[in-house]
Structure formats: structure tokens, C-alpha cells
Design an enzyme around this catalytic site. Sequence first.
Site, PDB file in Angstrom:
ATOM      1  N   GLY A 278     -10.981   3.301  19.125  1.00  0.00           N
ATOM      2  CA  GLY A 278     -11.482   1.934  18.906  1.00  0.00           C
ATOM      3  C   GLY A 278     -10.598   1.193  17.917  1.00  0.00           C
ATOM      4  O   GLY A 278      -9.746   1.788  17.252  1.00  0.00           O
TER       5      GLY A 278
ATOM      6  N   ASN B 295      -6.224   4.836   8.290  1.00  0.00           N
ATOM      7  CA  ASN B 295      -5.808   3.430   8.210  1.00  0.00           C
ATOM      8  C   ASN B 295      -6.560   2.764   7.065  1.00  0.00           C
ATOM      9  O   ASN B 295      -7.637   3.236   6.658  1.00  0.00           O
ATOM     10  CB  ASN B 295      -6.162   2.733   9.529  1.00  0.00           C
ATOM     11  CG  ASN B 295      -5.743   1.274   9.546  1.00  0.00           C
ATOM     12  OD1 ASN B 295      -4.642   0.932   9.122  1.00  0.00           O
ATOM     13  ND2 ASN B 295      -6.623   0.403  10.033  1.00  0.00           N
TER      14      ASN B 295
ATOM     15  N   MET C 287       0.991  -2.873  12.492  1.00  0.00           N
ATOM     16  CA  MET C 287       0.328  -3.952  13.241  1.00  0.00           C
ATOM     17  C   MET C 287       0.225  -3.673  14.741  1.00  0.00           C
ATOM     18  O   MET C 287       0.073  -4.605  15.528  1.00  0.00           O
ATOM     19  CB  MET C 287       1.064  -5.273  12.980  1.00  0.00           C
ATOM     20  CG  MET C 287       0.971  -5.743  11.536  1.00  0.00           C
ATOM     21  SD  MET C 287      -0.722  -5.823  10.908  1.00  0.00           S
ATOM     22  CE  MET C 287      -1.289  -7.311  11.732  1.00  0.00           C
TER      23      MET C 287
ATOM     24  N   HIS D 118      -8.193  -1.036   6.097  1.00  0.00           N
ATOM     25  CA  HIS D 118      -8.530  -2.327   6.695  1.00  0.00           C
ATOM     26  C   HIS D 118      -9.122  -3.224   5.602  1.00  0.00           C
ATOM     27  O   HIS D 118      -9.960  -2.773   4.816  1.00  0.00           O
ATOM     28  CB  HIS D 118      -9.548  -2.130   7.823  1.00  0.00           C
ATOM     29  CG  HIS D 118      -9.907  -3.408   8.495  1.00  0.00           C
ATOM     30  ND1 HIS D 118      -9.064  -4.034   9.393  1.00  0.00           N
ATOM     31  CD2 HIS D 118     -10.998  -4.214   8.375  1.00  0.00           C
ATOM     32  CE1 HIS D 118      -9.629  -5.159   9.797  1.00  0.00           C
ATOM     33  NE2 HIS D 118     -10.794  -5.292   9.195  1.00  0.00           N
TER      34      HIS D 118
ATOM     35  N   ASN E 216       0.833  -1.213   0.000  1.00  0.00           N
ATOM     36  CA  ASN E 216       0.000   0.000   0.000  1.00  0.00           C
ATOM     37  C   ASN E 216       0.861   1.253   0.000  1.00  0.00           C
ATOM     38  O   ASN E 216       0.532   2.246  -0.658  1.00  0.00           O
ATOM     39  CB  ASN E 216      -0.946   0.014   1.210  1.00  0.00           C
ATOM     40  CG  ASN E 216      -2.165  -0.841   0.965  1.00  0.00           C
ATOM     41  OD1 ASN E 216      -3.055  -0.465   0.214  1.00  0.00           O
ATOM     42  ND2 ASN E 216      -2.187  -2.025   1.567  1.00  0.00           N
TER      43      ASN E 216
ATOM     44  N   LEU F 185      -2.736   2.084  18.141  1.00  0.00           N
ATOM     45  CA  LEU F 185      -2.245   3.369  18.657  1.00  0.00           C
ATOM     46  C   LEU F 185      -3.095   3.801  19.844  1.00  0.00           C
ATOM     47  O   LEU F 185      -4.310   3.666  19.832  1.00  0.00           O
ATOM     48  CB  LEU F 185      -2.287   4.429  17.559  1.00  0.00           C
ATOM     49  CG  LEU F 185      -1.446   4.115  16.319  1.00  0.00           C
ATOM     50  CD1 LEU F 185      -1.547   5.240  15.312  1.00  0.00           C
ATOM     51  CD2 LEU F 185       0.010   3.848  16.697  1.00  0.00           C
TER      52      LEU F 185
ATOM     53  N   ASP G 228      -9.461   6.243  15.509  1.00  0.00           N
ATOM     54  CA  ASP G 228      -9.784   6.763  16.836  1.00  0.00           C
ATOM     55  C   ASP G 228      -9.413   5.704  17.867  1.00  0.00           C
ATOM     56  O   ASP G 228      -8.699   4.747  17.541  1.00  0.00           O
ATOM     57  CB  ASP G 228     -11.264   7.208  16.912  1.00  0.00           C
ATOM     58  CG  ASP G 228     -12.226   6.053  16.716  1.00  0.00           C
ATOM     59  OD1 ASP G 228     -11.789   4.879  16.755  1.00  0.00           O
ATOM     60  OD2 ASP G 228     -13.427   6.321  16.529  1.00  0.00           O
TER      61      ASP G 228
ATOM     62  N   ASP H  87     -10.259  -0.428  14.438  1.00  0.00           N
ATOM     63  CA  ASP H  87     -10.908  -0.426  13.112  1.00  0.00           C
ATOM     64  C   ASP H  87     -12.293   0.233  13.197  1.00  0.00           C
ATOM     65  O   ASP H  87     -13.272  -0.273  12.637  1.00  0.00           O
ATOM     66  CB  ASP H  87     -11.038  -1.861  12.567  1.00  0.00           C
ATOM     67  CG  ASP H  87      -9.699  -2.571  12.493  1.00  0.00           C
ATOM     68  OD1 ASP H  87      -8.695  -1.891  12.191  1.00  0.00           O
ATOM     69  OD2 ASP H  87      -9.640  -3.781  12.739  1.00  0.00           O
TER      70      ASP H  87
ATOM     71  N   HIS I  21      -6.549  -6.949  -1.663  1.00  0.00           N
ATOM     72  CA  HIS I  21      -5.305  -6.183  -1.693  1.00  0.00           C
ATOM     73  C   HIS I  21      -5.242  -5.293  -2.942  1.00  0.00           C
ATOM     74  O   HIS I  21      -4.847  -4.128  -2.867  1.00  0.00           O
ATOM     75  CB  HIS I  21      -4.116  -7.154  -1.692  1.00  0.00           C
ATOM     76  CG  HIS I  21      -3.107  -6.829  -0.638  1.00  0.00           C
ATOM     77  ND1 HIS I  21      -2.578  -7.769   0.194  1.00  0.00           N
ATOM     78  CD2 HIS I  21      -2.525  -5.674  -0.284  1.00  0.00           C
ATOM     79  CE1 HIS I  21      -1.709  -7.200   1.008  1.00  0.00           C
ATOM     80  NE2 HIS I  21      -1.658  -5.926   0.739  1.00  0.00           N
TER      81      HIS I  21
HETATM   82  C1  GRF Z   1      -3.300  -4.561   4.135  1.00  0.00           C
HETATM   83  O1  GRF Z   1      -4.063  -5.672   3.793  1.00  0.00           O
HETATM   84  C2  GRF Z   1      -4.085  -3.626   5.006  1.00  0.00           C
HETATM   85  O2  GRF Z   1      -5.456  -3.693   4.780  1.00  0.00           O
HETATM   86  C3  GRF Z   1      -3.793  -4.096   6.395  1.00  0.00           C
HETATM   87  O3  GRF Z   1      -2.455  -4.509   6.360  1.00  0.00           O
HETATM   88  C4  GRF Z   1      -2.135  -4.931   5.029  1.00  0.00           C
HETATM   89  C5  GRF Z   1      -0.856  -4.254   4.638  1.00  0.00           C
HETATM   90  O4  GRF Z   1      -0.331  -4.754   3.445  1.00  0.00           O
HETATM   91  N1  GRF Z   1      -4.040  -3.048   7.344  1.00  0.00           N
HETATM   92  P1  GRF Z   1       0.921  -4.055   2.769  1.00  0.00           P
HETATM   93  O5  GRF Z   1       2.066  -4.075   3.777  1.00  0.00           O
HETATM   94  O6  GRF Z   1       0.520  -2.664   2.405  1.00  0.00           O
HETATM   95  O7  GRF Z   1       1.219  -4.897   1.583  1.00  0.00           O
END
Ligand code: GRF
Length: 207
Positions: free
Chosen positions: A148, A112, A95, A114, A17, A98, A146, A150, A176
Site C-alpha cells: 500500500g 519509510n 519519491m 512520512h 533525514n 516500490l 508494504d 504509506d 521535518h
Molecule cells: C521527508 O519529509 C519525508 O517525510 C518524506 O520525504 C522528505 C525527505 O526529506 N518522505 P529529506 O530529503 O530527508 O530532507
Amino acid sequence: MSNTFRIGVLGSGKGSNFVAIADAVAAGKIPAEIAVVLSDVEDAGILVHARERKLPAQFIAPGKFRTKLDEDAERVFVAALHNAKVDLVVLAGFMRVLKGDFLRAFEGRIVNIHPSLLPCFPGLQSWKQALDHGVKVAGCTVHFVDAGVDAGPIIGQQAVPVLDNDTPESLHQRIHAAEHDLYPKCVAALARKEISVVGRRVMWKKS
Ligand code: GRF
């Protein structure tokens, strides 16, 4: 200093990403600069990709916990983001959850991605949760962060079909790919200040 919108990216993994966002910045599709890339994992792919692009990239030891940063680490992350003068913190596969001081330091300025259509399937391995539940449509969500998990206001979502012969891996791959399309668009809208928030509702101004 120029008034270019400055982005700080945090990730723990491959960084695909991040690559999608960095490519969109390089192509002029996001009017912003990636000011710093930070990771809690020393050999994370995201740091490798950042360094290949000659962007400032730093590993910060996360401390003794497994799913959050300890206080010292939190301070170092916040200081690095402040030093880089970031306007927006982009979580791209970071991962760790926060907590208070970090959230307060960048209130309303952390986003973020998800891998599910929230509020369905928060937490880990959402694509597997979706498959196990038997939904016919899955997808991804970009949201403000925030306190919570996700849980913050939703900025954008992209759906993908769930196919009869999907495995967790094939569905994850499709989600992805949708993420790589959605996240740069959302970050671009934020950089262009086209996003406003009223309560839980996020509005996109038409450009
Ligand atoms: C993604 O699937 C995202 O939704 C999740 O973590 C993954 C990160 O993938 N939060 P990458 O490191 O961007 O390939």
C-alpha cells in the site's frame, strides 16, 4: 565479514533525514553501518551528503515511469542492495512507489518516513493537507513498507503542534525537525533488534 547491521538508504531529495541517520551512526547511537546510498535523481543532495561522508553512493536511472521504477531499474536497485548485503532498506525521501519484486526481495525489511501522523494524510504534501483540514496536531510516522501507499505497520510517531499562524512552510519545517529526531531512534531500535511485529502492531522491547 563482520556481523554489523547493514543499512541501505534510498532517497530522491535533499537528504536531511539521511544526514540525521548518518550522524547518529557516526556518533555511535545506531549500531550499524551505512552500506550504500542510492538515488533515482542524479544530482540529489542525498548523494552529495553521502559522498562527503565517503560512503558508497550511486545514481540509478529510474526508467520511463514518473512514480515507480521500471523493471530494469528495479533489478539494478535490488542488485545494488544485495551486493551491499544490506539488512535494512531505509527510504529517506524516495519519491517512487516500490512494487512486487522489490518488496519481495526485502520483505519486512523496508522502512519509510512520512510527514504526517498516519493513517491521516497519506500521499503528497501531507503538511498542507493537515493545515487545510484544520487539525491541531500534526507530525511524522516511521512505518514498514508494504504494497500500500504509506500503509504498512507503524513503528513510531512524533507529534508537533499546529500553530494559528502556521504557513505550509513553517509547519513543514517543524515536522521535518521531528523527523530528524524520530527516524534515527527507529533505525537504532531496528538495528538493535528491539522491534517485533505482530499483525499490524509493532512492539518495542525495552533495552
Ligand atoms: C521527508 O519529509 C519525508 O517525510 C518524506 O520525504 C522528505 C525527505 O526529506 N518522505 P529529506 O530529503 O530527508 O530532507
